[in-house]
Design a protein around this motif. Structure first.
Motif, short mmCIF file in Angstrom:
data_model
loop_
_atom_site.label_atom_id
_atom_site.label_comp_id
_atom_site.label_asym_id
_atom_site.label_seq_id
_atom_site.Cartn_x
_atom_site.Cartn_y
_atom_site.Cartn_z
N ALA A 1 0.85 -1.19 0.00
CA ALA A 1 0.00 0.00 0.00
C ALA A 1 0.88 1.23 0.00
O ALA A 1 1.93 1.27 0.64
CB ALA A 1 -0.94 0.03 1.21
N GLN A 2 0.43 2.25 -0.74
CA GLN A 2 1.07 3.56 -0.75
C GLN A 2 0.10 4.50 -0.02
O GLN A 2 -0.85 5.02 -0.60
CB GLN A 2 1.31 4.01 -2.19
CG GLN A 2 2.48 4.94 -2.36
CD GLN A 2 3.82 4.26 -2.16
OE1 GLN A 2 4.17 3.32 -2.87
NE2 GLN A 2 4.60 4.72 -1.20
N LEU A 3 0.34 4.68 1.27
CA LEU A 3 -0.66 5.27 2.17
C LEU A 3 -0.53 6.78 2.37
O LEU A 3 -1.30 7.36 3.13
CB LEU A 3 -0.54 4.59 3.55
CG LEU A 3 -0.78 3.09 3.59
CD1 LEU A 3 -0.34 2.54 4.95
CD2 LEU A 3 -2.24 2.78 3.33
N GLU A 4 0.42 7.41 1.70
CA GLU A 4 0.75 8.80 2.04
C GLU A 4 -0.44 9.75 1.97
O GLU A 4 -0.59 10.64 2.82
CB GLU A 4 1.88 9.30 1.14
CG GLU A 4 3.24 8.73 1.48
CD GLU A 4 3.53 7.39 0.85
OE1 GLU A 4 4.68 6.93 0.91
OE2 GLU A 4 2.58 6.78 0.30
N ILE A 5 -1.28 9.60 0.94
CA ILE A 5 -2.37 10.58 0.81
C ILE A 5 -3.39 10.47 1.93
O ILE A 5 -4.11 11.42 2.22
CB ILE A 5 -3.08 10.45 -0.56
CG1 ILE A 5 -3.68 9.06 -0.75
CG2 ILE A 5 -2.14 10.81 -1.69
CD1 ILE A 5 -4.65 8.98 -1.90
N ALA A 6 -3.43 9.31 2.61
CA ALA A 6 -4.31 9.16 3.76
C ALA A 6 -3.73 9.84 5.00
O ALA A 6 -4.42 9.96 6.02
CB ALA A 6 -4.54 7.68 4.05
N ARG A 7 -2.47 10.29 4.90
CA ARG A 7 -1.81 10.94 6.03
C ARG A 7 -1.45 12.39 5.73
O ARG A 7 -0.65 13.01 6.42
CB ARG A 7 -0.53 10.16 6.39
CG ARG A 7 -0.84 8.74 6.87
CD ARG A 7 0.41 7.89 6.94
NE ARG A 7 0.11 6.55 7.43
CZ ARG A 7 0.96 5.53 7.36
NH1 ARG A 7 2.16 5.70 6.80
NH2 ARG A 7 0.62 4.34 7.84
#
Length: 258
Positions: free
Chosen positions: A129-135
């Motif tokens: 998962a590339q989660l950066e936009i959720a953070r």
């Protein structure tokens, strides 16, 4: 104490992530220790291939955001020091091949490190998962262009813009990994590939990597021009003479990297 392990196995260097209690989440010292390990591999002429893997059930949960966040406000926490090589391959990169073996959770920085590797092996239980936009961030380690290159625009946007997870089967289908193994066999397979690479002529291997990267960065014409420049040096090498002799004598070659 470093959270990065290193073990020499002949011409192959094994580099392990070892912050198991934190799911191998990267704090700033761990990232810089990994960059130092990459630099040690790059500088050692006796090492011809490296394998990055992780101790424990997970490759990495990503960066330890609580520790990195204060650094973002006053400095570049990923900046390289002398002798280090960027694990993202953005500020500088290895000239020698890198194989990566992943399992379990492989999030954010883990996926971007994987995209910067040359050959990628995943356990069937790997989760990406590339989660950066959720953070409140966006991927800073190369996923915004490498994931497009490897998986295509639609597949890349499907996961970059949603922060959704995907599994090893999807990663294989999209070309993000080259092989999927049974759980626990990913490192064994990665080492076997690394040993196969290390049995080849290192000057030829490195020239191949250099040409391929140049074609991506500057285009095919630039890569073709570099082939013309590289050819005389390769043809004058001891390794080429050994390769030719082994062909004539119907035996395995024994290369020295000269």
């Amino acid at each position: 104490m470093s959270n990065i392990t290193m073990e020499r196995c002949g011409r192959v260097l094994l580099i392990g992530l070892n912050r198991v209690a934190k799911r191998n989440a990267f704090d700033p010292p761990m990232f810089h220790d990994l960059a130092t390990a990459y630099g040690s591999y790059e500088a050692d002429s006796e090492l011809w291939c490296a394998v990055v893997f992780a101790h424990g059930p997970h490759f990495t949960g990503g960066i330890d955001l609580a520790q990195f966040a204060p650094l973002f406000e006053r400095e570049d926490p990923f900046a390289q020091e002398a002798g280090q090589i960027d694990p993202f391959g953005l500020r500088n990169h290895l000239s020698k091949p890198l194989v990566m073996a992943v399992q379990g959770i492989t999030f954010t920085i883990g996926l971007e490190m994987l995209l910067a590797a040359d050959i990628r092996i995943a356990s069937s239980d790997a989760r990406f998962a590339q989660l950066e936009i959720a953070r409140g961030l966006y991927p800073l380690g190369g996923a915004t262009f490498r994931l497009i290159r490897e998986a295509g625009w639609g597949n890349a946007m499907r996961y970059l813009l949603t922060a959704d997870e995907f599994g090893a089967a999807e990663a294989l289908q999209m070309g993000l990994v080259q092989e999927v193994t049974e759980p626990g066999r990913q490192l064994e397979r990665a080492v076997a590939i690394a040993e196969r690479i290390a049995a080849q002529a290192p000057l030829g291997v490195q020239a191949t990597l250099r040409s391929a990267r140049l074609s991506i960065i500057e285009g095919e014409a630039a890569a073709a021009a570099r082939v013309r420049d590289d050819m005389p040096r390769i043809l004058k090498s001891d390794d080429f003479r050994e390769g030719l002799a082994s062909f004539r004598e119907r035996r395995s070659a024994s290369f020295l990297g000269k």
